[in-house]
Scaffold this motif. Structure first.
Motif, PDB file in Angstrom:
ATOM      1  N   LYS A  50      39.490  45.408  48.774  1.00 15.17           N
ATOM      2  CA  LYS A  50      40.581  44.476  48.479  1.00 15.17           C
ATOM      3  C   LYS A  50      41.885  44.931  49.126  1.00 15.17           C
ATOM      4  O   LYS A  50      42.637  44.117  49.679  1.00 15.17           O
ATOM      5  CB  LYS A  50      40.761  44.334  46.963  1.00 15.17           C
ATOM      6  N   TRP A  96      33.156  43.492  46.363  1.00 12.77           N
ATOM      7  CA  TRP A  96      34.244  44.258  46.963  1.00 12.77           C
ATOM      8  C   TRP A  96      34.808  45.277  45.984  1.00 12.77           C
ATOM      9  O   TRP A  96      35.028  44.982  44.804  1.00 12.77           O
ATOM     10  CB  TRP A  96      35.363  43.332  47.413  1.00 12.77           C
ATOM     11  N   GLU A 114      34.843  36.529  48.270  1.00 13.20           N
ATOM     12  CA  GLU A 114      35.506  37.824  48.068  1.00 13.20           C
ATOM     13  C   GLU A 114      36.985  37.725  48.439  1.00 13.20           C
ATOM     14  O   GLU A 114      37.846  38.245  47.732  1.00 13.20           O
ATOM     15  CB  GLU A 114      34.837  38.911  48.918  1.00 13.20           C
ATOM     16  N   LEU A 170      30.110  39.221  43.097  1.00 14.00           N
ATOM     17  CA  LEU A 170      31.182  39.854  43.864  1.00 14.00           C
ATOM     18  C   LEU A 170      30.884  41.342  44.021  1.00 14.00           C
ATOM     19  O   LEU A 170      30.373  41.976  43.099  1.00 14.00           O
ATOM     20  CB  LEU A 170      32.525  39.662  43.157  1.00 14.00           C
ATOM     21  N   SER A 182      38.769  35.557  45.770  1.00 15.20           N
ATOM     22  CA  SER A 182      38.842  36.327  44.523  1.00 15.20           C
ATOM     23  C   SER A 182      39.931  37.400  44.613  1.00 15.20           C
ATOM     24  O   SER A 182      40.700  37.608  43.667  1.00 15.20           O
ATOM     25  CB  SER A 182      37.485  36.975  44.236  1.00 15.20           C
ATOM     26  N   THR A 183      40.003  38.066  45.761  1.00 11.52           N
ATOM     27  CA  THR A 183      41.025  39.097  45.955  1.00 11.52           C
ATOM     28  C   THR A 183      42.429  38.497  45.885  1.00 11.52           C
ATOM     29  O   THR A 183      43.320  39.046  45.230  1.00 11.52           O
ATOM     30  CB  THR A 183      40.811  39.820  47.298  1.00 11.52           C
TER      31      THR A 183
END
Length: 164
Positions: free
Chosen positions: A63, A58, A104, A56, A107-108
């Motif tokens: 985010k 970001w 991403e 990852l 995950s955010t």
């Protein structure tokens, strides 16, 4: 006479079917846990992550920009999720359910919903029911694929990464 130019243009070896999916559906912890995916290096929510996926990258700013898109009704981009096949005893076929693209974003979403960072000085726990539903009911595109050939999936992953 039919034109044959289509055969000369690039093709992908993995066919994608676009369908809309809500954040609620994408982040729901349904299905199997890590034990069902012996091929997976780790899990992200309900998705097995294979060892050839990049880390990852970001930042908090990235985010925040994504969450701006969620709350301001902007385009959220897409995710690509592979299909699944159970081989027996709750074990899934290799490459089942992998999140091929959009890690991403997912995950955010999961990090925000787990209160790992705030947005506009508000954590998930601070949002009221209306605000949470506004977030959860947003749709993005799922480029659904069904392929269990790791080599073909890797090639598609690399193609998607280069397309950015």
């Amino acid at each position: 006479m039919k034109c044959q130019i289509v055969d000369r243009l690039p093709k992908t070896s993995v066919k994608a079917v676009p369908i809309h999916i809500t954040i609620r559906e994408l982040t729901a912890y349904v299905g199997h846990d890590k034990r069902a995916y012996p091929f997976a290096d780790r899990m992200l929510g309900r998705f097995p992550i294979v060892n050839w996926k990049r880390d990852l990258a970001w930042t908090l700013d990235d985010k925040t920009k994504f969450l701006n898109s969620v709350f301001l009704n902007d385009d959220l981009g897409s995710v690509t999720i592979n299909g699944y096949e159970e081989v027996g005893n709750g074990i899934m076929r290799d490459m089942s359910d992998i999140l091929l693209d959009g890690r991403e974003r997912v995950s955010t979403m999961l990090d925000f919903m787990s209160n790992r960072f705030s947005y506009c000085d508000l954590y998930w726990r601070d949002l009221n029911r209306f605000e949470r539903n506004r977030f959860l009911d947003r749709e993005l595109l799922n480029r659904s694929v069904c392929c269990f050939d790791e080599k073909a999936l890797r090639a598609e992953y690399e193609r998607l990464r280069r397309a950015r």
